[in-house]
Motif scaffolding. Structure first.
Motif, PDB file in Angstrom:
ATOM      1  N   LEU A 107      73.461  20.895  93.807  1.00  0.00           N
ATOM      2  CA  LEU A 107      72.141  20.274  93.969  1.00  0.00           C
ATOM      3  C   LEU A 107      71.781  19.360  92.803  1.00  0.00           C
ATOM      4  O   LEU A 107      71.021  18.426  92.948  1.00  0.00           O
ATOM      5  N   MET A 108      72.365  19.614  91.624  1.00  0.00           N
ATOM      6  CA  MET A 108      71.991  18.900  90.405  1.00  0.00           C
ATOM      7  C   MET A 108      70.510  19.097  90.110  1.00  0.00           C
ATOM      8  O   MET A 108      69.788  18.146  89.794  1.00  0.00           O
ATOM      9  N   GLY A 109      70.067  20.327  90.224  1.00  0.00           N
ATOM     10  CA  GLY A 109      68.671  20.624  89.934  1.00  0.00           C
ATOM     11  C   GLY A 109      68.176  21.725  90.836  1.00  0.00           C
ATOM     12  O   GLY A 109      68.958  22.405  91.502  1.00  0.00           O
ATOM     13  N   ARG A 110      66.870  21.915  90.816  1.00  0.00           N
ATOM     14  CA  ARG A 110      66.229  22.903  91.663  1.00  0.00           C
ATOM     15  C   ARG A 110      64.856  22.345  92.012  1.00  0.00           C
ATOM     16  O   ARG A 110      64.354  21.477  91.277  1.00  0.00           O
ATOM     17  N   LEU A 111      64.280  22.819  93.098  1.00  0.00           N
ATOM     18  CA  LEU A 111      62.937  22.364  93.446  1.00  0.00           C
ATOM     19  C   LEU A 111      61.985  22.706  92.308  1.00  0.00           C
ATOM     20  O   LEU A 111      61.966  23.838  91.835  1.00  0.00           O
TER      21      LEU A 111
END
Lengths: 198, 198
Positions: A107-111
């Motif tokens: 994802l290269m991140g998170r919400l």
């Protein structure tokens, strides 16, 4: 009569690094200029080289220098399993377990709405397309067990509902070798809740 | 099937920064490549510019872009006082007090034999020459109150003996606004030992 201009600029530039505040940035700049010119040169070159070469894998979105990363290009991996992780670091951790034969999506991140990171920033449109390619049967959610990671896992599982996929979440519980006495009560409660047949 | 080469090189290069281990370096590299290309570019440029421009002041040894720093070139400062500090950061802290009118000498380190930092590495030969220029009357030792800082202060004061200079050390004691109840016993013992007429 502060620091010289170019030194001030370097200190400011160092603050783009996560976890580096004004004091650390100053200490880093002094260290590099006083004791490690070679390291500073290597770092400048390394930054430029990586900026030039690194892109995202067209399939799993991790960092790669090619169009597609080696892992996605490999024919030895099980194409029916897709594991969703937050970062390339998490992917490497899972690879080190040598117990996962399938593919990944990074994802290269998170919400994190407060930081302006929504579904688009973590490429959920691409994940949906990837997961519904007709070959993937199971999607394993391996985001972190933080508030943001849990929210992301929840969002992704909702997103994938109705596409005939099995969506699973990695297990929570006591660590291997863990003792009840030394584990936090939240983890212990979860381990109790998610108990399974012995 | 690890990280791509240029990414691995960047991670290795980031480890030249003080206090940055393998995990932080990885996190920094991911952050820069994922979220802050502009910051990474600015950092690379900042490093190169500073490496190119920054040198040491011929008189006080601090960082400067000129032959001699503004502070040493100033005629408003008291040339009879020389304050010895470990780093340019310490110098800036003292400047912020706006209570020191004299000149400085920046060691750019402290004696630390285990790290290979001896008298030569902290330029004590240059300090001796600077302090015995015939104009300096008082040398104020403002190295840190750590083991290394104390050892350095002791060494410097021995070095300057017999040159007709007044050598002083900044005071130890309770901080301004400090309460006896909340100060560590070492500091309190020292404050008692170094008591002065009220």
């Amino acid at each position: 009569m502060d620091n010289p201009t170019s030194l001030d600029e370097l200190i400011r530039a160092l603050r783009c690094l996560p976890g580096v505040g004004p004091k650390s940035a100053q200490r880093m700049a002094y260290h590099l200029l006083q004791r490690d010119h070679e390291g500073a040169k290597r770092l400048a070159d390394g930054l430029n080289l990586a900026l030039d070469r690194i892109r995202h894998c067209g399939k799993c979105n991790t960092f790669t220098e090619a169009e597609m990363c080696e892992r996605c290009a490999s024919v030895r991996r099980d194409p029916s399993m897709l594991c969703v992780v937050e970062s390339p670091g998490d992917l490497l951790m899972l690879e080190q377990t040598q117990s996962y034969p399938g593919h990944y999506f990074v994802l290269m991140g998170r919400l994190s709405p407060l930081d302006g990171i929504g579904p688009r920033e973590i490429h959920l449109d691409r994940l949906l397309k990837r997961a519904t390619d007709g070959v993937v049967r199971e999607v394993i959610l391996a985001t972190n067990f933080t508030v943001e990671g849990e929210a992301t896992a929840h969002y992704v599982s909702e997103l994938l509902v109705g596409h005939g996929l099995t969506v699973t979440r990695i297990a929570r519980g006591l660590p291997v070798g863990g003792e009840l006495e030394h584990v936090d009560s939240g983890t212990l409660a979860q381990a109790l809740l998610e108990r399974r047949p012995a």
